[in-house]
Write a protein that holds these residues in place. Structure first.
Motif, PDB file in Angstrom:
ATOM      1  N   ASP A 164       0.804  -1.220   0.000  1.00 38.61           N
ATOM      2  CA  ASP A 164       0.000   0.000   0.000  1.00 38.61           C
ATOM      3  C   ASP A 164       0.838   1.272   0.000  1.00 38.61           C
ATOM      4  OD1 ASP A 164      -2.570  -0.979  -0.251  1.00 38.61           O
ATOM      5  OD2 ASP A 164      -2.816  -1.272   1.907  1.00 38.61           O
ATOM      6  N   ASN A 165       2.038   1.210   0.561  1.00 42.82           N
ATOM      7  CA  ASN A 165       2.862   2.408   0.685  1.00 42.82           C
ATOM      8  C   ASN A 165       4.081   2.398  -0.224  1.00 42.82           C
ATOM      9  OD1 ASN A 165       1.548   3.990   2.971  1.00 42.82           O
ATOM     10  ND2 ASN A 165       1.605   1.891   3.735  1.00 42.82           N
ATOM     11  N   ALA A 166       4.080   1.540  -1.232  1.00 44.97           N
ATOM     12  CA  ALA A 166       5.174   1.525  -2.203  1.00 44.97           C
ATOM     13  C   ALA A 166       5.329   2.929  -2.798  1.00 44.97           C
ATOM     14  CB  ALA A 166       4.889   0.511  -3.301  1.00 44.97           C
ATOM     15  N   PRO A 167       6.540   3.306  -3.198  1.00 44.19           N
ATOM     16  CA  PRO A 167       6.760   4.660  -3.715  1.00 44.19           C
ATOM     17  C   PRO A 167       6.190   4.892  -5.117  1.00 44.19           C
ATOM     18  CG  PRO A 167       8.795   3.417  -3.763  1.00 44.19           C
ATOM     19  CD  PRO A 167       7.776   2.555  -3.071  1.00 44.19           C
ATOM     20  N   MET A 168       5.459   3.929  -5.638  1.00 44.46           N
ATOM     21  CA  MET A 168       4.798   4.090  -6.929  1.00 44.46           C
ATOM     22  C   MET A 168       3.419   3.473  -6.852  1.00 44.46           C
ATOM     23  SD  MET A 168       6.803   1.147  -9.083  1.00 44.46           S
ATOM     24  CE  MET A 168       8.335   1.896  -8.675  1.00 44.46           C
ATOM     25  N   GLY A 169       2.542   3.937  -7.739  1.00 48.26           N
ATOM     26  CA  GLY A 169       1.210   3.361  -7.814  1.00 48.26           C
ATOM     27  C   GLY A 169       1.258   2.011  -8.493  1.00 48.26           C
ATOM     28  N   ILE A 170       0.575   1.030  -7.924  1.00 50.09           N
ATOM     29  CA  ILE A 170       0.556  -0.323  -8.475  1.00 50.09           C
ATOM     30  C   ILE A 170      -0.901  -0.776  -8.600  1.00 50.09           C
ATOM     31  CG2 ILE A 170       1.267  -2.733  -8.151  1.00 50.09           C
ATOM     32  CD1 ILE A 170       3.532  -1.635  -6.326  1.00 50.09           C
ATOM     33  N   ALA A 171      -1.203  -1.393  -9.745  1.00 49.10           N
ATOM     34  CA  ALA A 171      -2.562  -1.904  -9.957  1.00 49.10           C
ATOM     35  C   ALA A 171      -2.496  -3.244 -10.678  1.00 49.10           C
ATOM     36  CB  ALA A 171      -3.383  -0.920 -10.783  1.00 49.10           C
ATOM     37  N   ASN A 181      -2.869  -0.275  -4.966  1.00 52.17           N
ATOM     38  CA  ASN A 181      -2.360   0.144  -3.667  1.00 52.17           C
ATOM     39  C   ASN A 181      -2.821   1.565  -3.343  1.00 52.17           C
ATOM     40  OD1 ASN A 181      -0.609   1.670  -5.290  1.00 52.17           O
ATOM     41  ND2 ASN A 181       1.258   0.853  -4.390  1.00 52.17           N
ATOM     42  N   ASP A 182      -2.577   1.975  -2.101  1.00 51.76           N
ATOM     43  CA  ASP A 182      -2.985   3.309  -1.664  1.00 51.76           C
ATOM     44  C   ASP A 182      -2.292   4.393  -2.479  1.00 51.76           C
ATOM     45  OD1 ASP A 182      -4.603   2.159   0.256  1.00 51.76           O
ATOM     46  OD2 ASP A 182      -3.171   2.463   1.900  1.00 51.76           O
ATOM     47  N   THR A 183      -1.030   4.177  -2.833  1.00 52.49           N
ATOM     48  CA  THR A 183      -0.281   5.166  -3.610  1.00 52.49           C
ATOM     49  C   THR A 183      -0.955   5.405  -4.959  1.00 52.49           C
ATOM     50  OG1 THR A 183       1.755   4.414  -2.534  1.00 52.49           O
ATOM     51  CG2 THR A 183       2.006   5.760  -4.516  1.00 52.49           C
ATOM     52  N   PHE A 184      -1.404   4.351  -5.611  1.00 56.11           N
ATOM     53  CA  PHE A 184      -2.104   4.460  -6.888  1.00 56.11           C
ATOM     54  C   PHE A 184      -3.373   5.302  -6.721  1.00 56.11           C
ATOM     55  CE2 PHE A 184      -5.222   2.922  -9.968  1.00 56.11           C
ATOM     56  CZ  PHE A 184      -4.518   2.923 -11.155  1.00 56.11           C
ATOM     57  N   ALA A 185      -4.168   4.981  -5.723  1.00 55.59           N
ATOM     58  CA  ALA A 185      -5.419   5.714  -5.480  1.00 55.59           C
ATOM     59  C   ALA A 185      -5.139   7.189  -5.203  1.00 55.59           C
ATOM     60  CB  ALA A 185      -6.179   5.084  -4.317  1.00 55.59           C
ATOM     61  N   GLN A 186      -4.142   7.477  -4.380  1.00 68.47           N
ATOM     62  CA  GLN A 186      -3.795   8.870  -4.068  1.00 68.47           C
ATOM     63  C   GLN A 186      -3.286   9.596  -5.308  1.00 68.47           C
ATOM     64  OE1 GLN A 186      -0.987   8.323  -0.882  1.00 68.47           O
ATOM     65  NE2 GLN A 186      -2.584   7.692   0.557  1.00 68.47           N
ATOM     66  N   MET A 187      -2.474   8.927  -6.107  1.00 70.32           N
ATOM     67  CA  MET A 187      -1.917   9.526  -7.318  1.00 70.32           C
ATOM     68  C   MET A 187      -3.026   9.990  -8.259  1.00 70.32           C
ATOM     69  SD  MET A 187       0.715   7.690  -9.996  1.00 70.32           S
ATOM     70  CE  MET A 187       1.931   7.394  -8.728  1.00 70.32           C
ATOM     71  N   PHE A 188      -4.071   9.164  -8.370  1.00 72.19           N
ATOM     72  CA  PHE A 188      -5.167   9.475  -9.275  1.00 72.19           C
ATOM     73  C   PHE A 188      -6.291  10.262  -8.603  1.00 72.19           C
ATOM     74  CE2 PHE A 188      -2.964   6.224 -11.659  1.00 72.19           C
ATOM     75  CZ  PHE A 188      -3.021   6.731 -12.949  1.00 72.19           C
ATOM     76  N   LEU A 210       5.392   8.971 -10.665  1.00 71.05           N
ATOM     77  CA  LEU A 210       5.357  10.376 -11.065  1.00 71.05           C
ATOM     78  C   LEU A 210       6.724  10.813 -11.564  1.00 71.05           C
ATOM     79  CD1 LEU A 210       3.334  12.000  -8.144  1.00 71.05           C
ATOM     80  CD2 LEU A 210       2.560  11.571 -10.472  1.00 71.05           C
ATOM     81  N   ILE A 211       6.720  11.550 -12.638  1.00 67.90           N
ATOM     82  CA  ILE A 211       7.960  12.155 -13.133  1.00 67.90           C
ATOM     83  C   ILE A 211       8.028  13.591 -12.636  1.00 67.90           C
ATOM     84  CG2 ILE A 211       9.190  12.912 -15.200  1.00 67.90           C
ATOM     85  CD1 ILE A 211       8.058  10.418 -16.592  1.00 67.90           C
ATOM     86  N   GLU A 212       6.943  14.287 -12.767  1.00 66.37           N
ATOM     87  CA  GLU A 212       6.840  15.679 -12.336  1.00 66.37           C
ATOM     88  C   GLU A 212       5.846  15.691 -11.186  1.00 66.37           C
ATOM     89  OE1 GLU A 212       7.368  19.877 -12.707  1.00 66.37           O
ATOM     90  OE2 GLU A 212       8.178  18.458 -14.133  1.00 66.37           O
ATOM     91  N   THR A 213       6.296  16.030  -9.983  1.00 64.19           N
ATOM     92  CA  THR A 213       5.396  15.948  -8.830  1.00 64.19           C
ATOM     93  C   THR A 213       4.596  17.217  -8.603  1.00 64.19           C
ATOM     94  OG1 THR A 213       7.174  16.606  -7.354  1.00 64.19           O
ATOM     95  CG2 THR A 213       6.802  14.242  -7.632  1.00 64.19           C
TER      96      THR A 213
END
Length: 181
Positions: A10-17, A28-35, A112-115
């Motif tokens: 869930d806290n990986a530094p990249m979004g995973i689906a 994961n949570d990172t994916f959901a937050q990213m989008f 993310l490339i550009e945050t």
């Protein structure tokens, strides 16, 4: 999956689906937050939700299928859309779990490339052209894919260069990838 494994996922530094036929089965949570969506909203949704237009969604479908059929990962950079309509540039990676039918079950990651969103807002057409430019396509090739004249693509390219105040596409892509800052 243990609690520790779930915490790492869930806290990986990249979004995973994980998707099945382009429908999100897990993320994961990172994916959901990213989008910008609640995780529960994404599960069961078509990936169409994350693209600016139907055309973009359909155009990217077959990109990368050949390496996936050979059990190789596929990587590119693309522009994706958040829940609030803003877009972001990311590094996309894919690995299929079913090489005979690559889209049947696939693991995707988005980094993310550009945050921080900087620069001008892009039109859907500019996003499409930029996506193909990032893949090294010429104006003629992009025109063929989009059903437009090469001159129209050149006009969009020129508009992108003016918007981002750069002299050429290489500098534009460098700036958008974070290397030209």
């Amino acid at each position: 999956m243990t609690n520790l494994d779930q915490l790492a996922f869930d806290n990986a530094p990249m979004g995973i689906a994980l998707t099945e036929h382009r429908v999100i089965q897990s993320c994961n949570d990172t994916f959901a937050q990213m989008f910008g969506y609640p995780k529960s909203t994404l599960i069961g949704q078509s990936f169409r939700l994350l693209y600016g237009t139907d055309q973009e969604f359909h155009q990217v479908r077959d990109i990368g299928l050949e390496p996936l059929r050979r059990s190789h990962p596929y990587t590119d950079e693309r522009i994706m859309r958040r829940a609030d309509g803003t877009t972001f540039w990311c590094r996309f990676r894919a690995r299929t779990l079913s090489p005979d039918d690559p889209l049947a079950r696939i693991v995707l990651s988005f980094a993310l490339i550009e945050t921080t969103p900087t620069g001008p807002t892009l039109t859907p057409r500019e996003r499409e052209v930029l996506m193909w430019l990032s893949r090294g396509r010429t104006s003629k090739e992009i025109g063929q894919v989009l059903g437009l004249s090469p001159r129209t693509i050149e006009d969009v390219r020129a508009r992108l260069l003016r918007k981002f105040k750069v002299k050429n596409v290489a500098v534009l892509l460098s700036r958008l990838s974070g290397f030209g800052q």
